[in-house]
Design an enzyme around this catalytic site. Structure first.
Site, PDB file in Angstrom:
ATOM      1  N   PHE A 198      -3.908 -16.133 -22.685  1.00  0.00           N
ATOM      2  CA  PHE A 198      -4.957 -16.150 -23.704  1.00  0.00           C
ATOM      3  C   PHE A 198      -6.053 -15.195 -23.269  1.00  0.00           C
ATOM      4  O   PHE A 198      -6.604 -15.338 -22.177  1.00  0.00           O
ATOM      5  CB  PHE A 198      -5.533 -17.560 -23.901  1.00  0.00           C
ATOM      6  CG  PHE A 198      -6.514 -17.607 -25.047  1.00  0.00           C
ATOM      7  CD1 PHE A 198      -6.071 -17.808 -26.342  1.00  0.00           C
ATOM      8  CD2 PHE A 198      -7.868 -17.401 -24.835  1.00  0.00           C
ATOM      9  CE1 PHE A 198      -6.974 -17.809 -27.408  1.00  0.00           C
ATOM     10  CE2 PHE A 198      -8.768 -17.404 -25.884  1.00  0.00           C
ATOM     11  CZ  PHE A 198      -8.321 -17.611 -27.184  1.00  0.00           C
ATOM     12  N   ASP A 238      -8.083 -11.266 -15.804  1.00  0.00           N
ATOM     13  CA  ASP A 238      -8.961 -11.997 -16.722  1.00  0.00           C
ATOM     14  C   ASP A 238      -9.405 -13.282 -16.030  1.00  0.00           C
ATOM     15  O   ASP A 238      -8.647 -14.241 -15.898  1.00  0.00           O
ATOM     16  CB  ASP A 238      -8.188 -12.302 -18.015  1.00  0.00           C
ATOM     17  CG  ASP A 238      -9.023 -13.077 -19.032  1.00  0.00           C
ATOM     18  OD1 ASP A 238     -10.046 -13.679 -18.648  1.00  0.00           O
ATOM     19  OD2 ASP A 238      -8.627 -13.099 -20.213  1.00  0.00           O
ATOM     20  N   LYS A 260     -17.814 -17.153 -19.793  1.00  0.00           N
ATOM     21  CA  LYS A 260     -17.988 -18.605 -19.672  1.00  0.00           C
ATOM     22  C   LYS A 260     -19.056 -19.052 -18.657  1.00  0.00           C
ATOM     23  O   LYS A 260     -20.221 -19.168 -19.002  1.00  0.00           O
ATOM     24  CB  LYS A 260     -16.636 -19.243 -19.368  1.00  0.00           C
ATOM     25  CG  LYS A 260     -15.666 -19.207 -20.571  1.00  0.00           C
ATOM     26  CD  LYS A 260     -14.449 -20.044 -20.319  1.00  0.00           C
ATOM     27  CE  LYS A 260     -13.401 -19.983 -21.418  1.00  0.00           C
ATOM     28  NZ  LYS A 260     -13.692 -20.805 -22.584  1.00  0.00           N
TER      29      LYS A 260
HETATM   30  N1  PLP Z   1      -9.904 -15.073 -21.619  1.00  0.00           N
HETATM   31  C1  PLP Z   1      -9.636 -16.317 -21.196  1.00  0.00           C
HETATM   32  C2  PLP Z   1      -8.779 -16.500 -19.984  1.00  0.00           C
HETATM   33  C3  PLP Z   1     -10.141 -17.434 -21.872  1.00  0.00           C
HETATM   34  O1  PLP Z   1      -9.848 -18.671 -21.440  1.00  0.00           O
HETATM   35  C4  PLP Z   1     -10.959 -17.224 -23.001  1.00  0.00           C
HETATM   36  C5  PLP Z   1     -11.496 -18.368 -23.763  1.00  0.00           C
HETATM   37  O2  PLP Z   1     -11.067 -19.486 -23.655  1.00  0.00           O
HETATM   38  C6  PLP Z   1     -11.224 -15.904 -23.417  1.00  0.00           C
HETATM   39  C7  PLP Z   1     -10.689 -14.867 -22.689  1.00  0.00           C
HETATM   40  C8  PLP Z   1     -12.092 -15.634 -24.613  1.00  0.00           C
HETATM   41  O3  PLP Z   1     -13.412 -15.899 -24.320  1.00  0.00           O
HETATM   42  P1  PLP Z   1     -14.482 -16.074 -25.505  1.00  0.00           P
HETATM   43  O4  PLP Z   1     -14.108 -17.298 -26.261  1.00  0.00           O
HETATM   44  O5  PLP Z   1     -15.801 -16.177 -24.783  1.00  0.00           O
HETATM   45  O6  PLP Z   1     -14.394 -14.847 -26.347  1.00  0.00           O
END
Ligand code: PLP
Length: 376
Positions: free
Chosen positions: A121, A206, A235
């Site tokens: 994700f 990520d 986050k």
């Molecule tokens: N990357 C990862 C691993 C995530 O868990 C998330 C959100 O849960 C995102 C990217 C996307 O982040 P945002 O919701 O702040 O755009």
């Protein structure tokens, strides 16, 4: 817009690991937003920094310098391992958008593909949605931007088979969060690093969900003794204030020139003041060590609960796999009992308490979860 199901509860106040709803009922928060409020709700140092900055300076545009963003960038750079530069934005998806654009600019003509893993994700913007290795989420939004390729998770040979001269970068989570709390193996991350070195490809990690102490190290990749070329965070960086960051090795970051990428709000003083306070408290409290110890206690406690078949994860990013597809019902019963967790899959709960959670709170949460498992 109806992008989320109807919310079961309305929260009006938070302090540390506690939340209160609009009827005055008190809850123990074992979800922290979705791994966002790593220092607990309304941490006094972060709240004071925000209040002071709101009185001093909120915004001047990125055409001018402010002092706080560069301090945050220097701290992030040190924690990642040094030798890099940072671009600030407002969310995890934007941090990954920056990484994807940087990979394309760095790769040059004909070298633009970002390879990512099934089950991953990476966000909900069109590009990060395509990077997200969950085809069911793509269907309604075709055509998605070109230049993404998905490979089997935790499988170096599958990745090797997918690399051709059009691939500029590999993008992976150290622990797939939304994909079910699936931990990468050390062999995988080391194998990916080796492949990327051999082929001259960027290894982008990520850390939006895993970063800043949650897994028991500052960053998830540090469990595997590899150094990525690009790291994205969001986050926990603002502990609830929207901020994201994309770090890259200096030579990679140098692919961007003025005008290549921009954001109105990224790095603005209010969000940067939150991040500076968050990182200062995190270092003072040594949150990776706390997350490792608290994670151990929570994991052992979960393992002992009737109805829990398996516990996965690192530090305080855990999934409890249940004895059947009843995670939704158990999460609802837990909420009723006063514990906030979420159903990550039909059969697994996600637990991501504050990194400052106390032993007593862990034991209390385990008791509430036992109650929920017995009644759901
Ligand atoms: N990357 C990862 C691993 C995530 O868990 C998330 C959100 O849960 C995102 C990217 C996307 O982040 P945002 O919701 O702040 O755009």
């Amino acid at each position: 817009m109806p992008t989320y199901p109807d919310p079961p509860v309305t929260f009006v106040r938070g302090a540390g690991s506690r939340l209160w709803d609009d009827s005055g009922k008190r809850y123990l928060d074992f979800l922290s937003g979705l791994a966002v409020t790593s220092l607990g709700h309304c941490h006094p140092v972060v709240a004071a920094a925000l209040a002071a900055q709101a009185r001093r300076l909120l915004h001047v545009s990125n055409l001018f310098a402010t002092t706080i963003g560069s301090e945050v960038a220097a701290t992030l750079d040190r924690l990642v391992g040094g030798g890099g530069q940072v671009f600030f934005c407002n969310s995890g998806a934007e941090a990954n958008e920056c990484a994807i654009k940087l990979a394309r600019k760095w790769g040059g003509h004909g070298r633009y593909v970002v390879a990512s893993a099934y089950g991953s994700f990476h966000g909900r913007t069109l590009a990060t949605l395509h990077a997200t290795g969950q085809p069911s989420k793509h269907e309604a939004f075709q055509p998605l931007p070109e230049g993404f390729r998905h490979v089997a998770w935790n499988d170096v040979a599958a990745l090797e088979g997918a690399l051709d001269p059009s691939v500029a970068a590999v993008l992976l989570e150290p622990v797939q969060g939304e994909g079910g709390i699936q931990v990468a193996s050390e062999e995988y991350f080391r194998g990916v690093r080796r492949l990327c070195d051999e082929r001259g490809i960027l290894f982008m990690v990520d850390e939006v969900q895993t970063g800043l102490g949650r897994t028991g190290e500052w960053f998830g990749f540090q469990h595997f003794a590899v150094q990525p070329d690009v790291v994205t965070v969001a986050k926990a960086l603002g502990n609830g204030v929207p901020i994201g960051a994309c770090w890259a090795r200096r030579e990679v970051a140098a692919a961007f020139e003025p005008g290549d990428h921009a954001t109105t709000y990224g790095g603005q003083p209010l969000a940067a003041a939150a991040a500076r306070a968050v990182l200062a408290v995190m270092e003072m409290e040594d949150v990776p060590v706390r997350a490792a110890a608290a994670g151990h206690r929570l994991r052992e406690g979960l393992r002992a609960l009737p109805g829990v078949r398996e516990v996965r994860g690192l530090g305080l990013l855990l999934a409890a796999e249940l004895d059947g597809p009843r995670a939704g019902a158990v999460a609802a019963a837990a909420l009723e009992a006063g514990l906030v967790v979420n159903a990550l899959t039909p059969s697994a709960l996600r637990l991501a308490p504050s990194l400052l959670v106390t032993d007593n709170q862990i034991d209390e949460g385990l008791g509430l979860l036992a109650e929920a498992l017995a009644t759901a």
